[in-house]
Write an enzyme that holds these catalytic residues in place. Structure first.
Site, PDB file in Angstrom:
ATOM      1  CE  LYS A 135      -0.690 -18.714   0.140  1.00 29.66           C
ATOM      2  NZ  LYS A 135      -0.851 -17.279   0.290  1.00 29.66           N
ATOM      3  CD  GLU A 223     -12.961 -12.232   2.198  1.00 30.05           C
ATOM      4  OE1 GLU A 223     -11.960 -12.507   2.895  1.00 30.05           O
ATOM      5  OE2 GLU A 223     -12.902 -11.931   0.986  1.00 30.05           O
ATOM      6  NE  ARG A 251     -11.039  -8.295   1.173  1.00 28.11           N
ATOM      7  CZ  ARG A 251     -10.029  -9.119   1.443  1.00 28.11           C
ATOM      8  NH1 ARG A 251     -10.235 -10.425   1.444  1.00 28.11           N
ATOM      9  NH2 ARG A 251      -8.828  -8.651   1.711  1.00 28.11           N
TER      10      ARG A 251
END
Length: 475
Positions: A135, A223, A251
């Site tokens: 990242k 989620e 989701r």
């Protein structure tokens, strides 16, 4: 291949044409970018066109001549998987599902990725390419603090210093009010726990995580699991506040229905970023939660007009016998600087009249009620009544009966899908009870709204102050 794929340590899964599944692993796992020798040779050979062409031909010839029966083929696959695992130093579950696995490769080596994709694109059957990434790769501050740099705001690119602005005299962000109030409630109610799917700082659950680390849980980008996990804790006697961004609650739709609503469990679902969110674009606008959840039994659906109302709704939701409770609120700042009001119960399903009038009734749901109030303060040509409905399920039938009997023109406004949303609920109630006023519904259109600031997008969607004024005047 799509849906339902879970693999520990893999964050980003994306599909592409020709049955190629690409997995980007950016969980701070390291890869030796100077990989060479036998390992690199075999990795390149595995994706090579010549090797795979001869592999396919040999397989067909052996099967055609009876040398490669099914049981023997499975043994060869297991042997091949074991060899790959020994060479790469890790195992994978995909070869066992008859999905050819390639990697892991350096996800930052663009030329190598292009070479591999060219070789894989014409191969038959399902295949998976595994890439290691970091990242924030290429910018040291982002590499070192990935969570902060997910959405850093303005910053100096040379030094990495983030530019802070003075906010002490501004209203707070709704998410900060949520975070502070949750801790306040948790101190009073030992059953309360917090759950977030990988956004503790974005939703301000990090405040509870710091003060009560044993009562707040970050379950990662999952989620559906966040909702089911909350349902499980509620079944065991706890009272979870599960905070999910509205757009990503989609989701967890099945989980909300089957693991919370069906069992009538006391889970408080807080939908942050409800409505238009601005520069994050069409994937992040919280447009559909009202329309999606309104038909689901046992759910209470609420939306605060301002920060004190959010506090009162959170307090109400954690009281006994409230069942599954959904509170939606927008991204960004509210409208009340002095927001720390007493924690008091709001009667479920009861709205409030903010202004009396004779000509037109405006029914607002959520923070757009503040814009309605400001428009009415400037508009004097008509006598306009304003109701803050607070709840869309159960909806306040006493207010609707009063409005249906008194007014020939009604305007509804919401920061959510116009189709199936709050305005539709008002229309349905009026039709079911024999009222026939002219109803103008303001809400998000049946189209995906693009990138832009919230004021710009409100103009596009027709829910800005000028659109409200025109709807009230009937022009």
């Amino acid at each position: 291949m799509s849906g339902g794929l879970a693999y520990e340590g893999l964050n980003n899964v994306s599909s592409s044409p020709n049955n190629l599944l690409i997995i980007l692993n950016d969980n701070d796992m390291s890869i030796d970018r100077s990989v060479g020798g036998m390992k690199q040779l075999l990795l390149e050979l595995n994706t090579g066109a010549t090797y795979n062409r001869w592999r396919y031909k040999a397989s067909n010839w052996l099967k055609g001549n009876g040398y490669l029966k099914d049981d023997r083929r499975k043994r060869l696959i297991r042997l091949s998987n074991a060899a790959k695992g020994a060479i790469s130093g890790q195992q994978n579950i995909f070869e066992g599902m008859n999905i050819r696995y390639f990697g892991p490769f350096d996800g930052h080596n663009v030329k190598e990725i292009v070479r591999i994709l060219r070789q894989l694109k014409d191969m038959e059957g399902p295949k998976l390419l595994h890439l290691h990434t970091t990242k924030g790769y290429g910018y040291k501050p982002a590499e070192q603090q990935a969570t902060i740099w997910h959405a850093p705001g303005k910053f100096n690119p040379d030094t990495g210093e983030r530019q802070e602005t003075e906010t002490s005299n501004l209203p707070p962000k709704f998410q900060d009010v949520f975070g502070e109030t949750l801790v306040e409630l948790a101190k009073q109610n030992p059953r309360i726990v917090g759950v977030t799917p990988a956004m503790p700082s974005g939703c301000s659950m990090n405040i509870m995580m710091k003060e009560m680390p044993d009562r707040a849980f970050d379950v990662g980008i999952a989620e559906g699991h966040a909702v089911t996990f909350s349902g499980g804790m509620a079944k065991d006697g706890l009272l979870p506040f599960c905070n999910i961004y509205s757009a990503f609650s989609q989701r967890a739709y099945d989980n909300i229905i089957h693991d919370v609503a069906l069992l009538n469990l006391p889970v408080v679902l807080c939908f942050d970023r409800a409505g238009l969110v601005g520069e994050d674009g069409p994937t992040h606008h919280g447009a559909f939660d009202i329309a999606a959840l309104r038909p689901v039994p046992n759910l209470t659906l609420a939306a605060p007009m301002d920060e004190p109302e959010l506090r009162r709704m959170m307090f109400t939701a954690q009281l006994p016998e409230k069942g599954p409770f959904v509170i939606r609120y927008p991204r960004g700042r509210g409208s009340v600087v002095d927001w720390r009001c007493p924690l008091e119960e709001i009667p479920v399903g009861k709205g409030r009249k903010l202004r009396d009038g004779e000509d037109v009734a405006v029914l607002s749901y959520g923070p757009l009620g503040v814009a309605v109030r400001e428009v009415l303060n400037d508009e004097g040509s008509l006598s306009v009544a304003h109701y803050d409905m607070r709840f869309v399920k159960p909806i306040d039938e006493e207010i609707l009966d009063e409005v249906g009997r008194k007014f020939k023109r009604i305007v509804t406004i919401e920061d959510g899908s116009r189709e199936g949303g709050f305005g539709s609920a008002v229309l349905e109630w009026m039709a079911d009870h024999g009222y026939a006023p002219h109803i103008t519904r303001l809400g998000l259109p049946n189209s995906f709204i693009e990138h832009g600031s919230v004021p710009e997008l409100q103009r596009v969607a027709g829910i800005d102050a000028e659109s409200i004024r025109k709807a009230i005047l009937g022009t």
